[in-house]
Design an enzyme around this catalytic site. Structure first.
Site, PDB file in Angstrom:
ATOM      1  N   THR A 168     -80.659  29.985 -36.494  1.00  0.00           N
ATOM      2  CA  THR A 168     -80.389  28.547 -36.463  1.00  0.00           C
ATOM      3  C   THR A 168     -79.323  28.155 -37.469  1.00  0.00           C
ATOM      4  OG1 THR A 168     -81.372  26.363 -36.908  1.00  0.00           O
ATOM      5  CG2 THR A 168     -82.328  28.236 -38.066  1.00  0.00           C
TER       6      THR A 168
ATOM      7  N   TYR B 271     -88.402  25.635 -42.565  1.00  0.00           N
ATOM      8  CA  TYR B 271     -88.033  26.223 -41.275  1.00  0.00           C
ATOM      9  C   TYR B 271     -86.752  27.034 -41.400  1.00  0.00           C
ATOM     10  CZ  TYR B 271     -85.711  26.480 -36.754  1.00  0.00           C
ATOM     11  OH  TYR B 271     -85.024  26.926 -35.656  1.00  0.00           O
TER      12      TYR B 271
END
Length: 335
Positions: free
Chosen positions: A128, A152
């Site tokens: 990501t 995250y």
């Protein structure tokens, strides 16, 4: 002999689109998923897909279970893994980081251990742009500092580091694909986005078109951007799936461990996306403007030159294409 590919999290949003792309490319594909999130009926849809490759079915299992992993690896001889299975809600990761470290990092370590035990040497990993954190410059290339601002993003970066170490010690080769904002749905309407709660911008705008009183909440109109709202790089999910196929072929052809940004190299503001949704749906969408949310950078746009040059990847679909397919999927869910 056709290669068998294991896709973890293949019943999720991006994973299911990747399964279809792999099947269309001629691979045989098995899915490993615990159905804790995502769209659990995707396997039913995928089993009906007509393609060059063969769908090998869904094994319900958990990355936290070595027994589950050994069971799926003993079911077929796999040449590679495409790894999507992870928790991915930024806000939730702030409230419950243990959940994210346990599932994302420990779960991936269990997967890599199972690959080593079973002689599977290639993995394509769903990473990501959140590994970069607050942008130092725009557009963001792969040399940009990685300094995640939430658990995250940190878990995804930890996994990237772990893959390097497993490569050095055990010869595991990996490609890490760092996504920017993913949008759209399968153009043939077979699979699409189905999150609860939904956190992505475009489906949240589109959900407000169905006359149930839901307003779209726009957070922050005072950013230092061209219209005061956040700028994001929206990459179509089918283009993203194509990149995974190219990454797999890259590894098969002797490519080294590497990492690539997946984005369009262009940014759209929230107001621009909202206006495009109104144009495509032909509806006046109810809107409520609120203050900024904490932790939202003003602009996140990818430099995708490396993926183009090394993988031969080219994003082909427009923001309008993504909105049209997403809207068709939202309407199909309500039939």
């Amino acid at each position: 002999m056709t290669d068998n590919i294991l896709v973890t999290g293949g019943d999720g949003y991006i994973g299911s689109h990747c399964v279809i792309a792999l099947l269309d490319a001629g691979y045989n594909v098995a899915v490993f998923d615990n159905h804790s999130t995502g769209f659990a009926k995707t396997g039913e849809a995928l089993s009906k897909v007509e393609s060059v490759g063969r769908f090998l079915g869904v094994t319900v299992g958990d990355l936290m279970s070595s027994e589950d992993l050994d069971k799926v690896f003993s079911s077929e001889r796999f040449s590679a893994v495409v790894h999507f299975a992870a928790f991915s809600q930024v806000a939730e990761s702030m409230k419950d980081p243990a959940k994210y470290y346990r599932n994302n990092v420990t779960g991936t370590m269990n997967l890599l251990d199972a690959m080593v035990r079973n002689g599977v040497g290639n993995i394509v990993f769903s990473s990501t742009a959140a590994t970069y954190g607050e942008p130092v410059y725009i557009p963001i290339d792969e040399k940009h500092p990685q300094n995640p601002i939430n658990p995250y993003g940190r878990t995804k970066l930890d996994i990237e580091y772990m893959m390097d170490e497993y490569g050095n010690a055990y010869g595991l080769k990996s490609v890490r694909l760092r996504y920017f904002n993913v949008a759209g749905a399968d153009s043939k309407g077979r699979v699409g986005e189905c999150h609860d709660p939904e956190t992505h911008l475009i489906p949240n705008i589109l959900k407000s078109t169905f006359g149930d009183g839901t307003e779209f909440r726009m957070f922050g109109t005072d950013y230092d951007t061209r219209d005061g709202t956040c700028v994001r790089d929206y990459v179509n999910v089918e283009d993203l799936a194509d990149a995974h196929v190219l990454a797999l072929k890259y590894l098969e052809n002797g490519g080294r461990t590497d990492y690539f940004n997946l984005g369009t190299n262009e940014g759209s503001t929230v107001k621009e996306v909202f206006a495009e949704c109104e144009r495509i749906t032909g509806k006046k969408i109810p809107l409520k403007v609120e203050g900024r949310r904490p932790g939202d950078p003003a602009s996140l746009v990818a430099d995708n030159k490396k993926a183009k040059e090394v993988l031969g990847w080219e994003p082909r679909r427009t923001l309008g294409d993504s909105i049209e397919t997403a809207y068709a999927w939202e309407m199909k869910k309500r039939q």
